[in-house]
Write a protein that holds these residues in place. Structure first.
Motif, PDB file in Angstrom:
ATOM      1  N   GLY A  54      -8.262 -17.722  34.252  1.00 29.41           N
ATOM      2  CA  GLY A  54      -9.088 -16.515  33.734  1.00 29.41           C
ATOM      3  C   GLY A  54      -8.981 -15.627  32.531  1.00 29.41           C
ATOM      4  O   GLY A  54      -9.610 -14.692  32.341  1.00 29.41           O
ATOM      5  N   PHE A  55      -7.461 -15.740  32.384  1.00 27.97           N
ATOM      6  CA  PHE A  55      -6.845 -14.601  31.451  1.00 27.97           C
ATOM      7  C   PHE A  55      -5.641 -15.135  30.829  1.00 27.97           C
ATOM      8  O   PHE A  55      -5.248 -16.320  31.324  1.00 27.97           O
ATOM      9  CB  PHE A  55      -6.822 -13.334  32.043  1.00 27.97           C
ATOM     10  CG  PHE A  55      -5.711 -13.190  33.096  1.00 27.97           C
ATOM     11  CD1 PHE A  55      -4.271 -13.089  33.032  1.00 27.97           C
ATOM     12  CD2 PHE A  55      -6.210 -13.159  34.660  1.00 27.97           C
ATOM     13  CE1 PHE A  55      -3.338 -12.988  34.172  1.00 27.97           C
ATOM     14  CE2 PHE A  55      -5.042 -13.576  35.611  1.00 27.97           C
ATOM     15  CZ  PHE A  55      -3.702 -13.570  35.390  1.00 27.97           C
ATOM     16  N   SER A  57      -4.579 -15.123  27.374  1.00 26.42           N
ATOM     17  CA  SER A  57      -4.212 -16.038  26.064  1.00 26.42           C
ATOM     18  C   SER A  57      -3.131 -15.494  25.240  1.00 26.42           C
ATOM     19  O   SER A  57      -2.884 -15.994  24.224  1.00 26.42           O
ATOM     20  CB  SER A  57      -5.632 -15.734  25.438  1.00 26.42           C
ATOM     21  OG  SER A  57      -5.937 -14.511  24.830  1.00 26.42           O
ATOM     22  N   TYR A 116     -11.380 -24.351  27.389  1.00 24.49           N
ATOM     23  CA  TYR A 116     -10.683 -23.372  26.733  1.00 24.49           C
ATOM     24  C   TYR A 116     -11.570 -22.774  25.711  1.00 24.49           C
ATOM     25  O   TYR A 116     -11.593 -21.471  25.546  1.00 24.49           O
ATOM     26  CB  TYR A 116      -9.219 -23.741  26.045  1.00 24.49           C
ATOM     27  CG  TYR A 116      -8.530 -22.751  25.453  1.00 24.49           C
ATOM     28  CD1 TYR A 116      -7.880 -21.711  26.203  1.00 24.49           C
ATOM     29  CD2 TYR A 116      -8.289 -23.043  23.984  1.00 24.49           C
ATOM     30  CE1 TYR A 116      -7.149 -20.616  25.347  1.00 24.49           C
ATOM     31  CE2 TYR A 116      -7.474 -21.920  23.435  1.00 24.49           C
ATOM     32  CZ  TYR A 116      -7.114 -20.792  24.005  1.00 24.49           C
ATOM     33  OH  TYR A 116      -6.350 -19.808  23.327  1.00 24.49           O
ATOM     34  N   TRP A 119     -14.244 -20.854  27.364  1.00 26.45           N
ATOM     35  CA  TRP A 119     -13.438 -19.406  27.696  1.00 26.45           C
ATOM     36  C   TRP A 119     -13.374 -18.515  26.739  1.00 26.45           C
ATOM     37  O   TRP A 119     -13.786 -17.267  26.951  1.00 26.45           O
ATOM     38  CB  TRP A 119     -12.300 -19.968  28.473  1.00 26.45           C
ATOM     39  CG  TRP A 119     -11.528 -18.747  28.850  1.00 26.45           C
ATOM     40  CD1 TRP A 119     -11.735 -18.058  29.942  1.00 26.45           C
ATOM     41  CD2 TRP A 119     -10.503 -17.921  28.382  1.00 26.45           C
ATOM     42  NE1 TRP A 119     -11.104 -16.826  30.381  1.00 26.45           N
ATOM     43  CE2 TRP A 119     -10.119 -16.829  29.081  1.00 26.45           C
ATOM     44  CE3 TRP A 119      -9.953 -17.843  27.189  1.00 26.45           C
ATOM     45  CZ2 TRP A 119      -9.240 -15.910  28.997  1.00 26.45           C
ATOM     46  CZ3 TRP A 119      -8.986 -17.037  27.166  1.00 26.45           C
ATOM     47  CH2 TRP A 119      -8.526 -15.776  27.771  1.00 26.45           C
ATOM     48  N   LEU A 120     -12.585 -19.060  25.563  1.00 28.35           N
ATOM     49  CA  LEU A 120     -12.412 -18.049  24.433  1.00 28.35           C
ATOM     50  C   LEU A 120     -13.749 -17.493  24.027  1.00 28.35           C
ATOM     51  O   LEU A 120     -13.824 -16.269  23.695  1.00 28.35           O
ATOM     52  CB  LEU A 120     -11.710 -18.813  23.395  1.00 28.35           C
ATOM     53  CG  LEU A 120     -10.399 -18.775  23.218  1.00 28.35           C
ATOM     54  CD1 LEU A 120      -9.946 -19.866  21.941  1.00 28.35           C
ATOM     55  CD2 LEU A 120      -9.522 -17.657  23.400  1.00 28.35           C
ATOM     56  N   ARG A 121     -14.637 -17.960  23.757  1.00 33.84           N
ATOM     57  CA  ARG A 121     -15.772 -17.560  22.947  1.00 33.84           C
ATOM     58  C   ARG A 121     -16.708 -16.626  24.186  1.00 33.84           C
ATOM     59  O   ARG A 121     -17.516 -15.731  23.803  1.00 33.84           O
ATOM     60  CB  ARG A 121     -17.155 -18.867  22.798  1.00 33.84           C
ATOM     61  CG  ARG A 121     -16.529 -19.339  21.733  1.00 33.84           C
ATOM     62  CD  ARG A 121     -17.432 -20.344  21.443  1.00 33.84           C
ATOM     63  NE  ARG A 121     -17.279 -21.262  20.118  1.00 33.84           N
ATOM     64  CZ  ARG A 121     -17.706 -22.357  20.087  1.00 33.84           C
ATOM     65  NH1 ARG A 121     -18.150 -23.190  21.072  1.00 33.84           N
ATOM     66  NH2 ARG A 121     -17.276 -23.024  18.795  1.00 33.84           N
ATOM     67  N   LYS A 122     -16.235 -16.606  25.358  1.00 33.62           N
ATOM     68  CA  LYS A 122     -16.703 -15.688  26.351  1.00 33.62           C
ATOM     69  C   LYS A 122     -15.939 -14.295  26.476  1.00 33.62           C
ATOM     70  O   LYS A 122     -16.620 -13.491  27.103  1.00 33.62           O
ATOM     71  CB  LYS A 122     -16.906 -16.375  27.733  1.00 33.62           C
ATOM     72  CG  LYS A 122     -18.051 -17.344  27.830  1.00 33.62           C
ATOM     73  CD  LYS A 122     -17.995 -17.818  29.271  1.00 33.62           C
ATOM     74  CE  LYS A 122     -18.916 -19.316  29.230  1.00 33.62           C
ATOM     75  NZ  LYS A 122     -18.836 -19.893  30.611  1.00 33.62           N
ATOM     76  N   GLN A 123     -15.036 -14.329  25.841  1.00 37.44           N
ATOM     77  CA  GLN A 123     -14.315 -12.952  25.775  1.00 37.44           C
ATOM     78  C   GLN A 123     -14.683 -11.977  24.970  1.00 37.44           C
ATOM     79  O   GLN A 123     -15.133 -11.926  23.951  1.00 37.44           O
ATOM     80  CB  GLN A 123     -12.850 -13.296  25.510  1.00 37.44           C
ATOM     81  CG  GLN A 123     -12.139 -14.123  26.340  1.00 37.44           C
ATOM     82  CD  GLN A 123     -12.381 -14.261  27.638  1.00 37.44           C
ATOM     83  OE1 GLN A 123     -11.908 -13.399  28.258  1.00 37.44           O
ATOM     84  NE2 GLN A 123     -12.984 -15.198  28.397  1.00 37.44           N
ATOM     85  N   GLU A 124     -14.732 -10.668  25.616  1.00 35.68           N
ATOM     86  CA  GLU A 124     -15.362  -9.424  24.930  1.00 35.68           C
ATOM     87  C   GLU A 124     -14.643  -9.403  23.559  1.00 35.68           C
ATOM     88  O   GLU A 124     -15.250  -8.670  22.670  1.00 35.68           O
ATOM     89  CB  GLU A 124     -15.167  -8.236  25.789  1.00 35.68           C
ATOM     90  CG  GLU A 124     -13.788  -7.720  26.039  1.00 35.68           C
ATOM     91  CD  GLU A 124     -13.839  -6.718  26.909  1.00 35.68           C
ATOM     92  OE1 GLU A 124     -13.110  -5.457  26.641  1.00 35.68           O
ATOM     93  OE2 GLU A 124     -14.610  -6.466  27.895  1.00 35.68           O
ATOM     94  N   TRP A 125     -13.263  -9.693  23.396  1.00 38.02           N
ATOM     95  CA  TRP A 125     -12.545  -9.603  22.074  1.00 38.02           C
ATOM     96  C   TRP A 125     -12.958 -10.745  21.173  1.00 38.02           C
ATOM     97  O   TRP A 125     -12.244 -10.505  19.757  1.00 38.02           O
ATOM     98  CB  TRP A 125     -10.920  -9.347  22.249  1.00 38.02           C
ATOM     99  CG  TRP A 125     -10.674 -10.388  23.186  1.00 38.02           C
ATOM    100  CD1 TRP A 125     -10.282  -9.936  24.787  1.00 38.02           C
ATOM    101  CD2 TRP A 125     -10.093 -11.654  23.084  1.00 38.02           C
ATOM    102  NE1 TRP A 125      -9.684 -10.958  25.165  1.00 38.02           N
ATOM    103  CE2 TRP A 125      -9.701 -12.141  24.327  1.00 38.02           C
ATOM    104  CE3 TRP A 125     -10.196 -12.481  21.986  1.00 38.02           C
ATOM    105  CZ2 TRP A 125      -9.344 -13.528  24.377  1.00 38.02           C
ATOM    106  CZ3 TRP A 125      -9.803 -13.927  22.110  1.00 38.02           C
ATOM    107  CH2 TRP A 125      -9.182 -14.229  23.404  1.00 38.02           C
ATOM    108  N   TYR A 126     -13.432 -11.585  21.628  1.00 37.32           N
ATOM    109  CA  TYR A 126     -13.878 -12.825  20.667  1.00 37.32           C
ATOM    110  C   TYR A 126     -14.750 -12.422  19.552  1.00 37.32           C
ATOM    111  O   TYR A 126     -15.815 -11.829  19.781  1.00 37.32           O
ATOM    112  CB  TYR A 126     -14.140 -14.073  21.308  1.00 37.32           C
ATOM    113  CG  TYR A 126     -14.657 -15.132  20.570  1.00 37.32           C
ATOM    114  CD1 TYR A 126     -13.671 -15.738  19.669  1.00 37.32           C
ATOM    115  CD2 TYR A 126     -15.835 -15.457  20.044  1.00 37.32           C
ATOM    116  CE1 TYR A 126     -14.057 -16.865  18.838  1.00 37.32           C
ATOM    117  CE2 TYR A 126     -16.320 -16.489  19.246  1.00 37.32           C
ATOM    118  CZ  TYR A 126     -15.328 -17.254  18.954  1.00 37.32           C
ATOM    119  OH  TYR A 126     -15.561 -18.160  17.899  1.00 37.32           O
TER     120      TYR A 126
END
Length: 138
Positions: A54-55, A57, A116, A119-126
């Protein structure tokens, strides 16, 4: 011998491959096997581990594997492990890789990358549109 059989054999007889069974040596052997064979052994492994933890990258596959093996542990460097912890982590790394390869061999690589990217698209920094290969084609 294909890579899966080699890894299964490594788990049973690490000394036969010049490996003592510790996490560091197992990880080095797996990296070497990946580099030596043109089978893309580790393709998708890092991404699969990122989704699993869950973290991470920004982390390599070996450290991500340690986060799966020792969830919640703050110190993830193998040099800080006891001999028993290192051997356990080496065995678990093999188990993780075999689990991943089983999923991937059944046509799961597309699903691994899809999970993956989701998951990336859900990250606040994306940021949408970067990198561009993550966006749906028009």
């Amino acid at each position: 011998m294909n890579s899966i059989k080699c890894i299964e054999h490594l788990r049973k007889f690490p000394g036969g491959y010049g490996v003592d069974g510790s996490f560091g040596q197992v990880a080095a052997f797996i990296s070497g096997l990946d580099a030596a064979k043109d089978e893309y052994l580790l393709e998708g492994f890092r991404e699969w581990l990122i989704v699993k933890v869950g973290f991470g990258s920004n982390l390599g596959w070996s450290i991500l594997a340690l986060h799966v093996i020792f969830p919640g542990r703050s110190k993830m460097h193998p040099s800080g492990f006891s001999e028993d912890e290192s051997k356990y982590a080496g065995e678990m790394l093999i188990d993780l890789l075999l689990e991943f390869l089983k999923i991937r061999s059944s046509g799961g690589l597309t699903g691994i990358y899809h999970a993956y990217i989701t998951w990336l698209r859900k990250q606040e920094w994306y940021r949408e549109g970067f990198p561009g290969y993550l966006e749906e084609p028009e």
